[in-house]
Design an enzyme around this catalytic site. Structure first.
Site, PDB file in Angstrom:
ATOM      1  N   ASN A 135       0.841  -1.194   0.000  1.00 51.06           N
ATOM      2  CA  ASN A 135       0.000   0.000   0.000  1.00 51.06           C
ATOM      3  C   ASN A 135       0.875   1.242   0.000  1.00 51.06           C
ATOM      4  OD1 ASN A 135       0.660  -0.852   2.661  1.00 51.06           O
ATOM      5  ND2 ASN A 135      -0.965   0.398   3.546  1.00 51.06           N
ATOM      6  N   ILE A 136       0.443   2.219  -0.787  1.00 50.61           N
ATOM      7  CA  ILE A 136       1.193   3.477  -0.913  1.00 50.61           C
ATOM      8  C   ILE A 136       0.227   4.618  -0.624  1.00 50.61           C
ATOM      9  CG2 ILE A 136       2.617   4.907  -2.414  1.00 50.61           C
ATOM     10  CD1 ILE A 136       3.251   2.393  -4.078  1.00 50.61           C
ATOM     11  N   GLU A 137       0.376   5.193   0.576  1.00 50.74           N
ATOM     12  CA  GLU A 137      -0.547   6.257   0.985  1.00 50.74           C
ATOM     13  C   GLU A 137      -0.046   7.612   0.516  1.00 50.74           C
ATOM     14  OE1 GLU A 137      -1.210   5.651   5.198  1.00 50.74           O
ATOM     15  OE2 GLU A 137      -2.379   3.830   4.778  1.00 50.74           O
ATOM     16  N   CYS A 167      -4.055   0.815  -2.797  1.00 50.08           N
ATOM     17  CA  CYS A 167      -3.904  -0.440  -2.041  1.00 50.08           C
ATOM     18  C   CYS A 167      -2.827  -1.337  -2.663  1.00 50.08           C
ATOM     19  CB  CYS A 167      -5.210  -1.229  -2.053  1.00 50.08           C
ATOM     20  SG  CYS A 167      -6.562  -0.467  -1.160  1.00 50.08           S
ATOM     21  N   GLU A 206      -2.957  -4.448  -3.468  1.00 46.70           N
ATOM     22  CA  GLU A 206      -3.427  -5.311  -4.559  1.00 46.70           C
ATOM     23  C   GLU A 206      -3.350  -4.586  -5.892  1.00 46.70           C
ATOM     24  OE1 GLU A 206      -4.820  -4.667  -1.651  1.00 46.70           O
ATOM     25  OE2 GLU A 206      -6.315  -6.156  -1.073  1.00 46.70           O
ATOM     26  N   CYS A 258     -10.315  -4.691  -0.613  1.00 43.57           N
ATOM     27  CA  CYS A 258     -11.406  -3.709  -0.511  1.00 43.57           C
ATOM     28  C   CYS A 258     -12.258  -3.775  -1.781  1.00 43.57           C
ATOM     29  CB  CYS A 258     -10.846  -2.310  -0.305  1.00 43.57           C
ATOM     30  SG  CYS A 258     -10.189  -1.559  -1.812  1.00 43.57           S
ATOM     31  N   CYS A 307     -10.526  -2.714  -4.996  1.00 46.87           N
ATOM     32  CA  CYS A 307      -9.563  -3.723  -5.481  1.00 46.87           C
ATOM     33  C   CYS A 307     -10.300  -4.918  -6.077  1.00 46.87           C
ATOM     34  CB  CYS A 307      -8.634  -4.172  -4.358  1.00 46.87           C
ATOM     35  SG  CYS A 307      -7.426  -2.900  -3.919  1.00 46.87           S
TER      36      CYS A 307
HETATM   37  N1  THU Z   1      -5.400  -1.371   2.044  1.00 44.18           N
HETATM   38  C1  THU Z   1      -4.819  -2.202   1.144  1.00 44.18           C
HETATM   39  O1  THU Z   1      -3.638  -2.045   0.788  1.00 44.18           O
HETATM   40  N2  THU Z   1      -5.577  -3.213   0.639  1.00 44.18           N
HETATM   41  C2  THU Z   1      -6.889  -3.419   0.962  1.00 44.18           C
HETATM   42  O2  THU Z   1      -7.558  -4.219   0.302  1.00 44.18           O
HETATM   43  C3  THU Z   1      -7.488  -2.706   2.082  1.00 44.18           C
HETATM   44  C4  THU Z   1      -6.786  -1.458   2.483  1.00 44.18           C
HETATM   45  C5  THU Z   1      -4.591  -0.264   2.595  1.00 44.18           C
HETATM   46  C6  THU Z   1      -5.026   1.098   2.156  1.00 44.18           C
HETATM   47  C7  THU Z   1      -4.528   1.960   3.299  1.00 44.18           C
HETATM   48  O3  THU Z   1      -3.168   2.271   3.057  1.00 44.18           O
HETATM   49  C8  THU Z   1      -4.602   1.058   4.506  1.00 44.18           C
HETATM   50  O4  THU Z   1      -4.681  -0.264   4.009  1.00 44.18           O
HETATM   51  C9  THU Z   1      -5.783   1.325   5.433  1.00 44.18           C
HETATM   52  O5  THU Z   1      -6.986   1.301   4.743  1.00 44.18           O
END
Ligand code: THU
Length: 135
Positions: free
Chosen positions: A43-45, A54, A56, A88, A91
């Site tokens: 995940n890259i915020e 996300c 995925e 999610c 995704c």
């Molecule tokens: N996140 C994912 O990387 N994959 C998912 O399917 C659910 C959420 C990440 C996004 C964000 O960086 C963190 O989890 C919290 O939601």
């Protein structure tokens, strides 16, 4: 080592690269394409929050931009949560583009082991996909 274990290892390695200063949650994903190649992502915020991607989808962007294959065989998602996270909704929609609903498997895992395995169609039974856009 079997493919599922290899994918899990790749997802765990990717999780360590998470850029998640806001949620502090680390997620790793790895996918197997039908040409046998594996791709991973974390995940890259983003400070804008909405720019967050996300794990995925990062893995899928890599696969689609680097491979000729358009078919996902298996997905592993790893978090360090006690109850592993499923992909999610956004995704799932992106996976739907490249999944076979009956055949594609989604595994949810913690860093130690895979906890659950789903057929894609059980996670998103009535997926909107290209067949609805046919003239
Ligand atoms: N996140 C994912 O990387 N994959 C998912 O399917 C659910 C959420 C990440 C996004 C964000 O960086 C963190 O989890 C919290 O939601």
């Amino acid at each position: 080592m079997d493919i599922k274990t290899q994918l899990h290892n790749k997802a765990v390695q990717a999780l360590a690269h998470a850029h998640s200063p806001y949620s502090k949650k680390q997620v790793g994903a790895a996918i197997l394409m039908d040409d046998g190649k594996m791709y991973s992502g974390c995940n890259i915020e983003n400070a804008s929050y909405g720019g967050t991607v996300c794990a995925e989808r990062v893995a899928i962007w890599k696969a689609i931009s680097e491979s000729k294959s358009r078919h996902i065989v298996e997905v592993v998602v790893v978090t360090d949560a006690i109850d592993p996270w499923p992909p999610c909704g956004m995704c799932l929609q992106v996976i739907a583009e490249f999944a076979d609903p009956e055949q594609t498997l989604v595994h949810t895992a913690n860093p130690n082991l895979i906890k659950k395995t789903f057929r894609f169609k059980d996670l998103l039974p009535e997926a909107f996909n290209s067949k609805f856009l046919k003239p």
